[in-house]
Design an enzyme around this catalytic site. Sequence first.
Site, PDB file in Angstrom:
ATOM      1  N   LYS A 122       0.821  -1.226   0.000  1.00  0.00           N
ATOM      2  CA  LYS A 122       0.000   0.000   0.000  1.00  0.00           C
ATOM      3  C   LYS A 122       0.848   1.266   0.000  1.00  0.00           C
ATOM      4  O   LYS A 122       0.588   2.198  -0.766  1.00  0.00           O
ATOM      5  CB  LYS A 122      -0.925   0.002   1.228  1.00  0.00           C
ATOM      6  CG  LYS A 122      -1.970  -1.088   1.239  1.00  0.00           C
ATOM      7  CD  LYS A 122      -2.895  -0.976   2.429  1.00  0.00           C
ATOM      8  CE  LYS A 122      -2.241  -1.353   3.735  1.00  0.00           C
ATOM      9  NZ  LYS A 122      -1.893  -2.791   3.821  1.00  0.00           N
ATOM     10  N   THR A 123       1.847   1.311   0.886  1.00  0.00           N
ATOM     11  CA  THR A 123       2.649   2.529   0.999  1.00  0.00           C
ATOM     12  C   THR A 123       3.422   2.804  -0.286  1.00  0.00           C
ATOM     13  O   THR A 123       3.462   3.941  -0.775  1.00  0.00           O
ATOM     14  CB  THR A 123       3.612   2.424   2.196  1.00  0.00           C
ATOM     15  OG1 THR A 123       2.843   2.334   3.403  1.00  0.00           O
ATOM     16  CG2 THR A 123       4.528   3.632   2.273  1.00  0.00           C
ATOM     17  N   GLU A 166      -3.937   5.516   1.733  1.00  0.00           N
ATOM     18  CA  GLU A 166      -3.899   4.075   1.956  1.00  0.00           C
ATOM     19  C   GLU A 166      -5.198   3.640   2.627  1.00  0.00           C
ATOM     20  O   GLU A 166      -5.842   4.430   3.320  1.00  0.00           O
ATOM     21  CB  GLU A 166      -2.708   3.690   2.836  1.00  0.00           C
ATOM     22  CG  GLU A 166      -1.367   3.944   2.199  1.00  0.00           C
ATOM     23  CD  GLU A 166      -0.209   3.488   3.071  1.00  0.00           C
ATOM     24  OE1 GLU A 166      -0.387   2.526   3.847  1.00  0.00           O
ATOM     25  OE2 GLU A 166       0.866   4.090   2.973  1.00  0.00           O
TER      26      GLU A 166
END
Length: 460
Positions: A122-123, A166
Site C-alpha cells: 500500500k505505501t 492508503e
Amino acid sequence: MYQIDFKRPMTVHFIGIGGISMSGLAEVLLSRGFTVSGSDSAVSSLTDHLKEAGVRIYEGQRASNLADDVDVVVYTAAVHSDNPELAAAKERGIPLLTRAELLGQIMRNYSDAVAIAGTHGKTTTTSMVTEILLAAEKDPTISVGGILHSIGGNIRIGHSGCFVTEACEYTNSYHSFFPTIAVILNIRMDHLDFFKDLEDIRESFHTFAKLLPEDGRLIISADIPDYRELMGDIACRMITFSLEGKEADYRADQVWYDEDGHASFDVVRRGEQVGHVRLGVPGEHNVANALAAAAVAEALGVDREAIIRGLDGYRGTERRFELKGELGGVTIVDDYAHHPDEIRATLNTARRLHKKKLWCVFQPHTYTRTKALMEEFAEALSLADEVVLAKIYPARETDTLGISSADLAGKLMGLGKKVHYFESFDEIENFLLTALVPGELLITMGAGDVVKIGEKLLGQ
C-alpha cells in the site's frame, strides 16, 4: 455516527496523534481552519512538526489534556476503553470518531478519492501514485503510511479535488471510507487477531469494493485467486493488472533487471504500449505496484508522459529497502517487511543484487501473526544465509499465546538454517559486531523498532 461540518471548523482532539495516519489527518484539519490538539505516549519528529504548525501537543495521556473547548475526539483501534482521555470524553459527552471514520468523512470532500488497499504494497503504491500526480501537476492531497521525501513527510495538502490515501483492512477500518477509485493489490492471510481465516479476509475486501459508486472504478490484481468470482456483483467498472502474465488490462513486457535489482519494462495497456519504465527501487513486487499506480493515474486522466516520468522519479519511501549505510565494509539495509510474502520479496530482491553472504535480523510483529503463519515465516526467512531473531514486537497485543521467537528459531533450525535468538537489541548488536565480515549484506526487518539495531551499529 457524529458528522463533522467542514464548513464550520471546530476543535478536534486526537488520542495518539503521533501515529503516521493520525498526524496526517490532524494536518488536513489544520489546513481547513480547525483547531487541533492531541496526545501521545512520547513526542517524535511527527509531533514536533505538528507543534510547529500550531497543534497543541501533550506528552502522555491524561484526562486533563481534554480542554474545555474540545468539540470532538478522534481515536484509533489501539486505544482501549480504559484510556483516561477516551473515558473522560465519554463522561463529558464529547462526540467520538475513529480514525477511519474521520478519514472517510474527509474523503467526501473530494471529487476524486483514491483508496489503495491490499495486504501489502500500500505505501509503495500510494507513493508511486503521488510521484505521478506531482509530475502531472495535479496538486493532490496525499496521506501515505510512510515518509516520502518528495513531499517532505507523510502528508501533502493540495488544492485540487484529488485525494489519495492508503486503506488498511485491519478491523475493517476501510469500510468507513467513501472512495471513487479503489485499488486491491493482493489478498493474503494476515491480521488473524481480528479475521477468522482467509475467506473472512476476502469477504472484507469484497465489502470494501462494494463501497464504490456505479461510476467508480475498481483496480484489482488479476493474480488474486478467483478474483472474478469474488467481485462478481460489483456494479462499477473493473480494471485489472497482472504480474504473472494472466489476461489483464495492464501488464509488464520485456522485464529485465540491472545489477542493483531495478526493473526496466514496458507498461502495456490492453495490448498497447503506454511507455517504458525504469524503476529506481529494486524488486519484482515493485513492477506490480507500478502497474497498479499506472492504472490509477490513467483513471484520473493523467497523460502517458507524466505516468512514465513519475514512475521513473520514484526513489522509495523510508523503511522500504532503505539503504542505511556501511560499517566496516558491511552494507546495512532496513525494510518494513513483516508478512511472509513481503519477507520473501525483500530477500529475493537482496539476493538478486548481492551475491555474498546475506544476513537478516528479523523482529516478528504480533503474537497472533507469528503463531498463525509460523511455517510461512520460517520458509520465507530461509532465503537468508543466516538469521538473527529478536523478541516478538507485541504492538497492540498482551496475550503471548504461549509462543516466542524461540519457536520460530526452532522451525528455521529444522530447515537447516543458521539462526540465532537474543532477548535484547544490545545482545544482537554485540553479536553482529563480532560476526559480520566485510562484503556482507545485513537487512534489519520488521514493523516494530528493529530499525534501531542498524542505526546504532552505524552510530546514527
